[in-house]
Design a protein around this motif. Structure first.
Motif, PDB file in Angstrom:
ATOM      1  N   MET B 523      52.584  43.456  -1.386  1.00  0.00           N
ATOM      2  CA  MET B 523      51.453  42.497  -0.788  1.00  0.00           C
ATOM      3  C   MET B 523      50.663  43.465  -0.133  1.00  0.00           C
ATOM      4  SD  MET B 523      51.750  39.719  -1.979  1.00  0.00           S
ATOM      5  CE  MET B 523      50.725  38.383  -1.116  1.00  0.00           C
ATOM      6  N   ALA B 524      51.335  44.506   0.387  1.00  0.00           N
ATOM      7  CA  ALA B 524      49.951  45.601   1.000  1.00  0.00           C
ATOM      8  C   ALA B 524      48.936  46.091   0.013  1.00  0.00           C
ATOM      9  CB  ALA B 524      50.978  46.518   1.776  1.00  0.00           C
ATOM     10  N   PHE B 525      49.610  46.548  -1.111  1.00  0.00           N
ATOM     11  CA  PHE B 525      48.621  47.034  -2.230  1.00  0.00           C
ATOM     12  C   PHE B 525      47.729  45.918  -2.567  1.00  0.00           C
ATOM     13  CE2 PHE B 525      51.736  50.365  -2.861  1.00  0.00           C
ATOM     14  CZ  PHE B 525      50.725  51.510  -3.283  1.00  0.00           C
ATOM     15  N   GLY B 526      48.214  44.788  -2.466  1.00  0.00           N
ATOM     16  CA  GLY B 526      47.030  43.544  -2.831  1.00  0.00           C
ATOM     17  C   GLY B 526      46.005  43.419  -1.773  1.00  0.00           C
ATOM     18  N   GLU B 527      46.351  43.417  -0.616  1.00  0.00           N
ATOM     19  CA  GLU B 527      45.389  43.335   0.492  1.00  0.00           C
ATOM     20  C   GLU B 527      44.487  44.560   0.599  1.00  0.00           C
ATOM     21  OE1 GLU B 527      48.320  40.489   3.155  1.00  0.00           O
ATOM     22  OE2 GLU B 527      48.160  42.639   3.649  1.00  0.00           O
ATOM     23  N   LEU B 570      43.683  43.425   7.394  1.00  0.00           N
ATOM     24  CA  LEU B 570      44.101  44.738   7.366  1.00  0.00           C
ATOM     25  C   LEU B 570      45.083  45.076   8.571  1.00  0.00           C
ATOM     26  CD1 LEU B 570      41.361  47.048   6.051  1.00  0.00           C
ATOM     27  CD2 LEU B 570      43.408  45.840   4.703  1.00  0.00           C
ATOM     28  N   PRO B 571      44.913  44.381   9.976  1.00  0.00           N
ATOM     29  CA  PRO B 571      45.810  44.547  10.871  1.00  0.00           C
ATOM     30  C   PRO B 571      47.310  43.902  10.248  1.00  0.00           C
ATOM     31  CG  PRO B 571      43.878  43.481  11.925  1.00  0.00           C
ATOM     32  CD  PRO B 571      43.505  43.667  10.334  1.00  0.00           C
ATOM     33  N   HIS B 572      47.331  42.811   9.499  1.00  0.00           N
ATOM     34  CA  HIS B 572      48.302  42.413   9.162  1.00  0.00           C
ATOM     35  C   HIS B 572      48.889  43.179   7.877  1.00  0.00           C
ATOM     36  CE1 HIS B 572      49.041  38.518  10.893  1.00  0.00           C
ATOM     37  NE2 HIS B 572      47.635  38.352  10.773  1.00  0.00           N
ATOM     38  N   THR B 573      48.139  44.075   7.252  1.00  0.00           N
ATOM     39  CA  THR B 573      48.688  44.876   6.439  1.00  0.00           C
ATOM     40  C   THR B 573      49.275  46.227   6.860  1.00  0.00           C
ATOM     41  OG1 THR B 573      46.696  44.340   4.962  1.00  0.00           O
ATOM     42  CG2 THR B 573      47.738  46.251   4.203  1.00  0.00           C
ATOM     43  N   GLN B 574      48.774  46.428   7.967  1.00  0.00           N
ATOM     44  CA  GLN B 574      49.405  47.622   8.887  1.00  0.00           C
ATOM     45  C   GLN B 574      50.795  47.063   9.134  1.00  0.00           C
ATOM     46  OE1 GLN B 574      46.747  49.598  11.332  1.00  0.00           O
ATOM     47  NE2 GLN B 574      45.054  50.098   9.743  1.00  0.00           N
TER      48      GLN B 574
END
Lengths: 595, 595
Positions: B523-527, B570-574
């Protein structure tokens, strides 16, 4: 084997170990009760839910309702179950004994609903609404009104509804147009209502509608709304049924889920006159209705949580039974049950934590509600009321959205089978979706929380909530196993308090910007509450780990779920809070045509 | 007014401005095409989708399929539409002209599917699978096999399926047991398959099943699987239909959604013998099938995206029309359309960004696929293949889960109406749910990405992906409007590269721990991909803002969605990446009995 699955150890752990629910028996109203009688009720509720309600799903799943010429025919099994629900005292369990109630604490209503909504969501809104409507009459009606309606609703002879929404008045109830014209000791009601759950059916001979309407000449907006008791069939002074009361069902909705729960459009007084009785004070109807609506909001949280709970336990059973694929670490040579696959366990652990955290959150609030009602006046009573008021929108929105998410993840555990009707999870998913929408959309909840509730009683509600979290963190910051989780909670809560102050400021300074971040802010409150409740359970469980009475795994589970949930959720909560604090105005400034 | 809604400006912005899709016409295979012919196809596809497919929903929504004694009866309108789909060249649009195809770039298949899946998800899997199956025969079959089957599938005379899953072999295809016994130039096939989309129906006189089976004596596991062409009705050498081929449908599933798409259980060779033809090499069946499966995975992403797209546009139309409540900032005295409420706009902006980002992501990958296929051998061709391979699991999982989430949020915009069948959104939601489950669950996708793909071709796939992001960030880091978003992307991507290395290490060092975090890592790659694609579109749009040709709002929308999405996602991705890097082993170590 029933679809509805629950591990009563989880429930009793919260009721007994975390909350000590028998303390409620010290309140005057419940002094004839003791822990054993409360326990008995819990056990009876689950037996009734599994034995009587769960089998209803077999008939409720298809489009079970027949609408013809204003009448709704329900499955026969539903009629029988409703009768039994009344006879066995489930509607009246927490009602006033003076009117036929059983006099249990309000909290027990939540326990009953966890079982009954979990076993058959479509069905249980009927008894649940009936109790809510009866309680409303009991709280605000005249003695005559109470005597005429409450006992027959408590015993399930008649059912009840709440009639708020109109085609032009949904989220904005101030716009409602249903009219009430005085005529002697009663009123004539004229108007249309939509989305009325169990607004028409054949489970009972009469349906008692609690209707919001505007008395001729009353102010516009929410200040001119009054509450009326409007029976479907008129009730003679001697209590016998009389003429029909001109309440006409003009249709029922075809919905995504809840197929066996009729959602009716009703016309009042469209033909020969519909009589209603004022309940409570003129123009105070919305305030009165909020008793029922707040109850319904908490029940919405219960529904989200319990559907999530049974979805989780169904997924768990499947992952234990389904053998597929090799162990990724090669621990065995044979194919393994899919519960051995880490990604499946990730989903299971998240669901477990989500359900247990929501359950604890809801029961904690239910406990406060009884204290707020039952304690003698004083700071403790006030504090409990503050907490209840503050938590209601959080429960409603967080548990509905999260409950739906759990059903989604549960389906994922079953792969393609989860999408098929052979398993109950796709029904749970469809049924759960309504929870985010009705009883005030989750967006409305977020504005209630970040607007009214933050400042209510001069900020006392927020303060009471902050004290709970801060006190817990202070007390547990040196806990040998959980201190890191407690530290994270403390840090996140600190950020949240700053966010709350900033939101209060913005509501006045820039209401548009404020309103575009109320929803993520509410979710941050939800996550902090979850972390707190899970850690609180883990503190208790930590002392039991290693016990040789067979409870070791159970308590280890409480520890794991808390540590893992806190450490993987609070980083997101902090991200969410930062998001709420950003000053960007894209949402507000974007031209309408740019969407 | 059709249910299916799309703003073609969004689509053409990606195809023309962002990708310059007419560049594909420089490839040898497409040198007879030009931008005008491509544009024409897009416009025709949307016309066909709205005119022919969208009306099918009226009959597809209810339980439209009749199963009786092995036969499935579909709505008559479906049969007519399938015929027209074949006649008008939609199945064959990107097929080889030598076999009746139209010879368009593969990417145009995605455009067609965006329209057709968006207009009727239930229906379009029939032509889409038919093309996929025909393409598989075209790629791996003998000339005789191709001539006998491909043209009749391209023109819709016959349909096609892919038959992989068995009751005991779902996620683990290595366990499949369907047997193939050689007999002259063909094989006898014996076994059972389940979950076969359009496995039985009456749209066409024949159904060509592409079946995975194990030739007698072949190795166990995935290395002993071969691919077979198995017609429902035998085809004589002259191409005429002969005897039935003993492919028997034993039932169809009752599903959460996709009610008009028959999901069949099939038995091959249970009675008097079922003939199949080997397609491609012996024991290479799974590798061959992956062509179709990878196509299906990308189509799954398309389905998630396009259902999200039409759900968003339906919600948008509703929020513009529905008047309810006062403006929160008091900008007008009258009640306003709910699009004026910030919390509604928050949902709209998120949906807009999610849909546009997914669309850009998908078309970018589709563009690479044509280059990977059509370029002359060299580093650029290899790079495109690397990117395609890397992105496939990301597209599949991210767009299916996010597509479902968009449908959920779209429903929220409509309040209670969203839950009712009067609006198409509840159908979109139910239909979209399957995307996370089929063609390899999203958990499987995450293991493919974080396992196989990270290290594939010595890490070249990951490297190609990193280069795309890093190059973009380096080129745009001084962008006057977007530099802050670019900075955040750069920072987040840097964390993600560290995470990828750590995941590679853990896969070997501690596969259990690794596998418990592959999903959030995907999911991080997706974001990150979403942020990149949205910023890339915003860079183009930034130059157009202020234009007086009426496009100003449109381009401002691209800017707003990028800035807001990046800054709130992106804060959520981090946070997600930090979660993936944690060393806690709760998921793995938790005792099974603790769940």
């Amino acid at each position: 084997m029933t679809d509805f699955k629950i591990d009563l150890r989880d429930l009793f752990f919260i009721l007994k170990e975390q909350l000590g629910y028998s303390r409620l028996c010290r309140l005057d109203a419940f002094k004839d009760l003791n822990e054993r009688t409360l326990d008995l009720l819990v056990n009876e509720a689950v037996r009734f839910a599994k034995g009587v309600l769960d089998p209803l799903n077999a008939v409720s799943d298809a489009e079970a309702l027949l609408y013809e010429k204003g009448e709704v025919r329900c499955p026969v099994a539903f009629k029988k179950a409703f009768r039994q629900c009344g006879d066995d005292g489930w509607i009246a369990a927490v009602g006033d004994p003076a009117y036929g109630g059983q006099g249990f604490p309000l909290m027990m209503r939540i326990v009953i609903n966890e079982m009954m909504y979990g076993a058959c969501q479509s069905f249980n809104s009927a008894p649940s609404l009936t109790f809510g409507a009866a309680r409303l009459i009991h709280s605000f009606g005249t003695r005559a009104l109470k005597e005429r309606f409450v006992p027959k609703m408590f015993d399930g002879t008649w059912s009840g509804t709440m009639c708020l929404t109109e085609p032009g008045a949904g989220s904005d109830l101030g716009a409602l147009e249903t009219a009430a014209t005085p005529e002697g000791d009663h009123f004539y009601i004229k108007g249309s209502k939509i989305f009325i759950s169990w607004g028409e059916h054949d489970l009972t001979d009469n349906i008692i509608h609690l209707v919001l309407a505007r008395i001729d000449g009353a102010p516009s907006g929410t200040r001119g709304i009054s509450l009326f008791v409007v029976p479907k069939v008129r009730v003679e002074p001697d209590g016998m049924l009389g003429e029909p009361n001109d309440v006409v069902c003009t249709g029922i909705e075809h919905k995504c889920g809840l197929h066996a729960s009729p959602t009716a459009a009703l016309t009042f007084g469209g033909r020969d006159g519909c009589i209603g009785y004022l309940c409570g004070e003129e123009n105070k109807g919305l305030a009165h209705m909020f008793q029922m609506m707040n109850g319904a909001r908490i029940n919405t949280a219960v529904s989200g949580m319990t559907l999530a709970g049974t979805a989780y336990r169904n997924a768990l059973a499947y992952t234990r039974a389904r053998v597929q694929g090799r162990d990724i670490a090669g621990r065995t040579a044979e194919d393994v049950a899919i519960i051995r696959h880490p990604d499946v366990r990730r989903m299971l652990l998240w669901m477990k934590a989500a359900v247990d955290g929501m359950r604890s959150m809801i029961y904690t609030v239910a406990f406060w509600e009884d204290l707020a009602k039952g304690l003698n006046p004083g700071p403790e009573k006030t504090r409990c009321q503050d907490l209840l008021d503050f938590m209601t929108p959080i429960l409603k929105a967080y548990c509905s959205d999260t409950g739906f998410r759990v059903c989604e993840v549960a389906m994922q555990c079953l792969g393609g089978y989860g999408y098929c009707r052979d398993y109950p999870i796709e029904r749970y998913l469809r049924d759960a979706k309504i929870m985010s929408l009705y009883e005030g959309t989750n967006g409305i909840q977020s504005m209630d929380l970040m607007g009214r509730k933050l400042s209510l009683r001069n900020g006392a509600c927020l303060k009471a909530y902050q004290d709970e979290i801060d006190t817990f963190c202070a007390a547990r910051r040196e806990h040998p196993v959980l201190k890191e989780g407690v530290r994270q909670l403390h840090e996140t809560a600190g950020m949240l308090w700053v966010c709350a102050e900033e939101m209060k400021r913005r509501m006045k300074a820039d209401p548009l910007q404020w309103a575009s971040y109320t929803y993520p802010a509410l979710m941050a409150f939800g996550e902090v509450t979850m972390a707190w409740r899970l850690l609180d359970m883990a503190v208790i469980a930590a002392d039991r780990v290693g016990a040789e009475d067979g409870s070791d795994d159970f308590h280890r589970g409480k520890l794991c779920q808390a540590i893992w949930f806190v450490d993987t959720t609070l980083p997101h909560t902090q991200a969410r809070i930062r998001t709420c604090l950003r000053t960007g105005r894209e949402i507000v400034d974007m031209p309408d045509n740019a969407f």
